[in-house]
Design a protein around this motif. Structure first.
Motif, short mmCIF file in Angstrom:
data_model
loop_
_atom_site.label_atom_id
_atom_site.label_comp_id
_atom_site.label_asym_id
_atom_site.label_seq_id
_atom_site.Cartn_x
_atom_site.Cartn_y
_atom_site.Cartn_z
N LEU A 119 12.21 9.47 -2.41
CA LEU A 119 12.83 8.48 -1.53
C LEU A 119 12.73 8.83 -0.04
O LEU A 119 12.41 7.97 0.77
CB LEU A 119 14.28 8.24 -1.93
N PRO A 120 12.99 10.09 0.37
CA PRO A 120 12.85 10.39 1.80
C PRO A 120 11.44 10.12 2.32
O PRO A 120 11.26 9.57 3.41
CB PRO A 120 13.21 11.87 1.89
N SER A 121 10.44 10.49 1.54
CA SER A 121 9.05 10.23 1.95
C SER A 121 8.79 8.73 2.04
O SER A 121 8.07 8.27 2.94
CB SER A 121 8.07 10.86 0.96
N LEU A 122 9.37 7.96 1.14
CA LEU A 122 9.17 6.51 1.16
C LEU A 122 9.81 5.89 2.39
O LEU A 122 9.22 5.01 3.02
CB LEU A 122 9.74 5.88 -0.11
N THR A 179 8.90 -11.82 2.35
CA THR A 179 8.44 -11.41 1.02
C THR A 179 9.28 -10.20 0.62
O THR A 179 9.47 -9.29 1.42
CB THR A 179 6.95 -11.04 1.03
N THR A 180 9.80 -10.21 -0.59
CA THR A 180 10.64 -9.12 -1.08
C THR A 180 9.88 -8.29 -2.11
O THR A 180 9.17 -8.83 -2.97
CB THR A 180 11.93 -9.69 -1.72
N PHE A 181 10.02 -6.97 -1.99
CA PHE A 181 9.37 -6.02 -2.90
C PHE A 181 10.45 -5.21 -3.61
O PHE A 181 11.41 -4.78 -2.98
CB PHE A 181 8.49 -5.03 -2.12
N SER A 182 10.28 -4.99 -4.89
CA SER A 182 11.15 -4.07 -5.61
C SER A 182 10.28 -3.20 -6.51
O SER A 182 9.19 -3.60 -6.92
CB SER A 182 12.21 -4.82 -6.43
N ALA A 183 10.76 -1.98 -6.76
CA ALA A 183 9.96 -1.04 -7.55
C ALA A 183 10.85 0.08 -8.07
O ALA A 183 11.97 0.28 -7.59
CB ALA A 183 8.84 -0.45 -6.69
N ASP A 214 0.83 -1.21 0.00
CA ASP A 214 0.00 0.00 0.00
C ASP A 214 0.86 1.26 0.00
O ASP A 214 0.58 2.22 -0.72
CB ASP A 214 -0.92 0.02 1.22
N GLN A 215 1.92 1.26 0.81
CA GLN A 215 2.79 2.45 0.89
C GLN A 215 3.51 2.70 -0.44
O GLN A 215 3.65 3.84 -0.88
CB GLN A 215 3.81 2.30 2.03
N LEU A 216 3.97 1.63 -1.07
CA LEU A 216 4.64 1.79 -2.36
C LEU A 216 3.69 2.40 -3.39
O LEU A 216 4.07 3.29 -4.16
CB LEU A 216 5.16 0.43 -2.84
N GLU A 217 2.45 1.93 -3.40
CA GLU A 217 1.48 2.45 -4.36
C GLU A 217 1.11 3.90 -4.04
O GLU A 217 1.00 4.74 -4.94
CB GLU A 217 0.24 1.56 -4.37
N LEU A 218 0.91 4.21 -2.75
CA LEU A 218 0.54 5.57 -2.35
C LEU A 218 1.62 6.59 -2.71
O LEU A 218 1.31 7.74 -3.03
CB LEU A 218 0.27 5.62 -0.84
N LEU A 219 2.89 6.17 -2.64
CA LEU A 219 4.00 7.09 -2.95
C LEU A 219 4.29 7.16 -4.44
O LEU A 219 5.23 7.83 -4.86
CB LEU A 219 5.25 6.65 -2.18
N GLY A 220 3.50 6.47 -5.25
CA GLY A 220 3.65 6.57 -6.70
C GLY A 220 4.76 5.71 -7.28
O GLY A 220 5.23 5.98 -8.39
N ILE A 231 6.08 -2.40 -9.67
CA ILE A 231 6.25 -3.08 -8.39
C ILE A 231 6.28 -4.59 -8.60
O ILE A 231 5.39 -5.16 -9.23
CB ILE A 231 5.12 -2.70 -7.42
N ASP A 232 7.31 -5.22 -8.09
CA ASP A 232 7.48 -6.67 -8.19
C ASP A 232 7.46 -7.26 -6.79
O ASP A 232 8.18 -6.77 -5.89
CB ASP A 232 8.79 -7.01 -8.91
N VAL A 233 6.67 -8.31 -6.58
CA VAL A 233 6.51 -8.93 -5.26
C VAL A 233 6.82 -10.42 -5.39
O VAL A 233 6.22 -11.11 -6.22
CB VAL A 233 5.08 -8.74 -4.71
N THR A 234 7.74 -10.91 -4.57
CA THR A 234 8.09 -12.33 -4.61
C THR A 234 7.06 -13.13 -3.80
O THR A 234 6.40 -12.59 -2.91
CB THR A 234 9.48 -12.60 -4.02
#
Length: 201
Positions: free
Chosen positions: A97-100, A86-90, A58-64, A68-71
């Motif tokens: 980045l600071p906000s993320l 679970t690993t996430f990459s985007a 959710d946070q990754l999507e909210l920050l634009g 997004i890849d999810v294992t």
């Protein structure tokens, strides 16, 4: 660190790594003793993990973030214990980045959720100062290139004693005795290092 002593740790949890225009983070939760024989995870640990994973996505999507890849959820070893991972990459623009970083920290695993209410509750009921425990730490190579870990399984080395920090993720399905045993297992990471140094000496 002046005024706070020496800190050392062996954190298994990557908060966020940023390199080459992409970020990586993990959902790491659920803990059990490492057995060497693959076993199914219980509902408590699985539900806890899925809860943290949903929060991160959710946070990754909210920050634009994009692409997004999810294992798939898997078991990861960390010393004498193992966790669900679970690993996430985007892709994420450098200005965001600071906000993320602050969207991901404090993580639900160390603070709870909703974040502001959980943070307030922890401040009222915890009877000790976490200091740098559950903060984040790591190297910054250059703008947009860094690797931060959640400061877990850590130890504050003072002049005449050491303070070992560990904790557990509490949910509605938690059993207090099992949670205590889990924290004891996690403490072996730092206590085992102390024992090795003592034996060497």
């Amino acid at each position: 660190i002046p005024g706070t002593g020496l800190w050392t740790g062996a954190s298994p949890e990557l908060l966020i790594e940023s390199t080459g225009g992409r970020i990586q983070t993990v959902s790491l939760s659920g803990t059990r003793k490492k057995t060497g024989n693959p076993q199914p995870w219980g509902n408590k640990e699985t539900n806890e993990h899925l809860w943290v994973s949903r929060y991160i996505e959710d946070q990754l999507e909210l920050l634009g973030c994009e692409d997004i890849d999810v294992t798939p959820m898997q078991t990861a070893e960390a010393g004498t214990v193992e966790h669900l991972l679970t690993t996430f990459s985007a892709s994420c623009p450098v200005p965001k980045l600071p906000s993320l970083v602050y969207a991901l920290h404090p993580t639900p695993a160390v603070c709870g959720w909703p974040t502001s209410k959980a943070y307030d509750l922890i401040g009222r009921i915890e009877n000790y100062d976490r200091s740098f425990y559950t903060g984040f730490i790591g190297p910054v190579d250059e703008p947009g290139e860094f690797r931060f870990y959640v400061n877990l399984r850590c130890m504050n080395i003072l002049r005449d004693h050491c303070v070992v920090y560990v904790g557990g993720g509490i949910t509605i399905d938690s059993d207090p005795e099992k949670e205590w045993l889990e924290t004891e297992l996690k403490s072996r990471t730092m206590l085992g290092a102390i024992e090795k140094i003592a034996n060497f000496g």
